[in-house]
Design an enzyme around this catalytic site. Sequence first.
Site: not given
Length: 201
Positions: A9-10, A73, A179, A185
């Site tokens: 949901r981010n 994760d 970033k 990620r």
Amino acid sequence: MTRVLLASRNAGKLREMRRILAEHGVAGVEIVGLDEVPPFPEAPETGATFEENALAKARDAVRASGLPAIADDSGLAIDALNGMPGVLSARWSGRHGDDRANLDLVLGQMGDVPDERRGATFVCAVALVRPDGRELTVRGEWPGRIVREPRGENGFGYDPIFVPEGEERTSAELPSAEKDEMSHRGRALRALLPHLRELAD
């Protein structure tokens, strides 16, 4: 167009995933988030590794939606804390997602650790699970060190106390595009691109 569910949901993660697909010319895949599919019960993260947690989230998402699903994760592994907080990064202080409390606890635990022993690595595992049962995980790592005082307003979590290798700025002082290029990620998501291209074909 192949719809792929990002089990998150981010909004930041969704934007990042879409941006990376666009930058690398991956057409034919539409990334949707959890808010764009009917709600389903999400299992708690109880795995001992980042990979186990990512796979569990992706499997739940496939079962509930019938779509291929991606889940991640991630966390911070600190050398002087024997790799902790690791998979417990989001709830290190005892309250899930309390960034400030987590960060303050880590700084307190590392108060006596000399500069040369403050190494740390951000780790991200991303799982892709398909409705036919095929599964894979990829991993991205971002080495650096922990500073003594938080700096910067970008990012979240432990970003204000993490300085990437070869940098003087913390992760929270880096512009978003920079970033993305360097982060754990971003590295994991780029490793997933060939498999997403395959889904699109």
